[in-house]
Each structure stands twice: as C-alpha cells, then as structure tokens.
Design an enzyme around this catalytic site. Structure first.
Site: not given
Ligand code: F6P
Length: 323
Positions: A24, A164, A224, A127, A11, A172-173, A131, A103-104, A72, A129, A254-256
């Site tokens: 660089v 509301r 999430e 990342t 990501g 944050g998977r 994490d 981590d990947g 990926r 996240d 993905h705005v984040q």
């Molecule tokens: O690893 C960062 C992250 O933004 C996670 O928080 C999220 O679950 C994931 O990537 C989304 O990945 P993709 O853009 O491949 O859907």
C-alpha cells in the site's frame, strides 16, 4: 499503472500484514490508487473491496494473521467465478494485482492470467510451509519455526522430567521445512518429513539404542504429511514395537500459523511487498517475487508452483549426527 488491488489468500501467515503495508505504501508513493480485496479470490468474486490509504495500514506491521482476511475459494476454480472476479476488477479500474499467498494462490493467478492477459499479477510468497520454488524464504516461515521451536522447548522440559518419548506433529502437508528447522533447533532425536521415506524399523532401533543407554526422554518431530502418517499414527506404530516406552503425542496445529511476526519476517515481507509494486510498475506479470541468496528473484508462477523447493540433505545429516 494507476490502480492496483491487493489480497491475501490461502493459509494466513505471520508477516502478511507487513507485506500488505509495504504494498500500500509503495503504491501510494508511486501515486497509485489501491484497493484491498477481502477474503482472497472469494471476496474478489463477491465484490468485497475497500480502498486502502497510507493510514489504513498503520500499526499492522506487528500483527499476525491478515487484516484483509483470507479464504480458500472453490468458486474461483470455475471460469464463471473468474469472470465475475474480472468484472469486479474492471468496474474499479484495477489494472494490476498483488497476490499474497502460496501455491493455491498462484495456481489461481495463473489460470486468471491465461483468460485475462490484459491484467497484470505479481505474487508475494506467503505461507508458513516455505515450500515454494524460487525463494529461500516464504513470508510466515521464520515466525512459524520460532513458534514451533519454543513449543518443543516446553515439551522437552516435561519429557525430561518424566522420561517420556514425545511425538510432536508440526504443520507441513507436503513439506518438511518446519519439521526440519524446529527439530534441529531443539535437538530432536529424529525428524520425519514427507520428502524422505520414513523407516519405522530404523526409528524403533534408534529409540531402542537410546533406551539401552538410559536415554528415556526423546523427541520425535513429525511433519503432518509424513508418509507413515501423522504423530498419532507414528506413535502407535512405534509403541506396539516398544511397549516399555511411555509415549505422548502433541499436535501443535494452528498455533504455528498465528502470532507476532519475527523481526526477519517483517523485514523480508516489507522488502517483498515493495518489490511487488515496483515489478507491477515495470510491467512485469505472472511472476512471484522471492528472495534468493539475499537478492530479489522473479520466478514465473508456473515454476513456483510446479517445483517444490528442495530440502538440503545436509540438514537431515545434522539431525542424524548431532542427535
Ligand atoms: O499451507 C499452510 C498450512 O498451514 C499447511 O501446513 C497445513 O497443512 C494447512 O495450511 C492447513 O490448512 P487449514 O487451515 O485450511 O486447515
């Protein structure tokens, strides 16, 4: 070491460009030749290399995303894919790599080093996240929490105007860092994260109490990867028990991941990028370069990916006491 490669993988995260720029420029100062590898491991396999000089990384420190692009790669999970990547590196005389990712990315780097130990790889934690074990901050996290905070501020305005309950899903998977930080910073009524078990009964009770005190507008931040599901699922479970609330769901998505990196992000990413090249020059390999208590810390890939950074329980307490 005369020639190095650098790539961004997984990501994308704001600050990756600042890190790349630092890699660089530091390497060039040391007289090294630098190859940029596009689209991460996939580009390494497919031969997408370009030379990078000082001027090639001008005017990118302020840009979100990554100018090297990211991907990926399924192919890199196979020994055949890694062999092709290795041959492409060898053909260009690349002796060391800076891997910017999460981590990947480091899992891939670890497998690569086990097969080709003559190569040296150091990692920059990138990342949103936050994490990874072995660093207090990952590149992208500070910008992401500020983006989430601003978005939730906007939602609060309309939540208050219409009385509301909003369920706001943040990224944050597997990790609740973004949820916790943005929730605290916006005074959310509750924050649901994967690291602590979510209790729907307790959430319903909290909202019932708030409503009894005529506090209709409530913000529930949901990571999430929460064990009770994402924001839609949590909203559904709560709404069936509290039909009197007017619930709305916003998924920030993905705005984040995009946007201009914050000042702190640019500084940390620059520092980490510079230290990655220094580490390679000193002969280090198989490690992630992080920042712990303001100092540079080296953590073996194996540990960085195996252990999850711990959530500070005080932060959960802050949500509970201050809301
Ligand atoms: O690893 C960062 C992250 O933004 C996670 O928080 C999220 O679950 C994931 O990537 C989304 O990945 P993709 O853009 O491949 O859907």
């Amino acid at each position: 070491m005369k020639t190095i490669g650098v790539f961004t993988s997984g990501g994308d995260a704001p600050g990756m460009n600042a890190c790349l720029r630092a890699v660089v420029r530091t390497a060039r100062q040391f007289g090294m030749q630098v190859w940029g590898i596009c689209r991460g491991y996939q580009g390494m396999i497919e031969g997408e290399f370009r030379t990078l000089n000082m001027r090639d990384v001008s005017n990118i420190i302020q840009l979100g995303g990554t100018i090297l692009h990211s991907a990926r790669s399924e192919a890199f999970r196979t020994p055949q894919g890694r062999q092709r990547a290795w041959e492409n590196l060898k053909a260009r005389g690349i002796e060391g790599l800076v891997a910017i990712g999460g981590d990947g990315t480091f899992t891939g780097a670890k497998a690569f080093l086990e097969e080709y130990p003559e190569l040296r790889i150091v990692g920059a934690p990138g990342t949103i996240d936050n994490d990874l074990y072995g660093t207090d901050y990952t590149i992208g996290y500070d910008t992401a929490i500020n983006t989430a905070m601003h978005a939730i501020d906007h939602i609060k305005d309309t939540a208050n105007s219409h009385d509301r309950v909003f369920f706001v899903e943040v990224m944050g998977r597997d990790a609740g860092f973004i949820a916790l930080a943005s929730g605290i910073a916006t005074g959310a009524e509750a924050v649901l994260i994967p690291e602590s078990r979510t209790n729907i009964d307790a959430l319903v009770e909290l909202l019932r109490r708030n409503i009894a005190h005529k506090k209709w507008a409530n913000i529930i931040v949901v990571a999430e990867g929460d064990d009770e599901g994402g924001a839609f699922e949590v909203a559904r479970k709560v709404s069936t028990r509290l039909p009197q609330i007017e619930a709305r769901v916003t998924v920030l998505g993905h705005v984040q991941r995009g946007g201009r990196p914050t000042c702190m992000e640019r500084i940390r990413a620059s520092r980490i990028g510079m230290e990655c090249v220094r580490a390679l020059k000193e002969g280090k390999s198989g490690i992630m370069v992080g920042i712990v208590h303001r100092d540079i810390a080296y953590t073996p890939f194996e540990q960085a990916i195996k252990h999850h950074q711990q959530i500070n329980p005080t932060l959960l307490e802050i949500v509970r006491i201050l809301s």
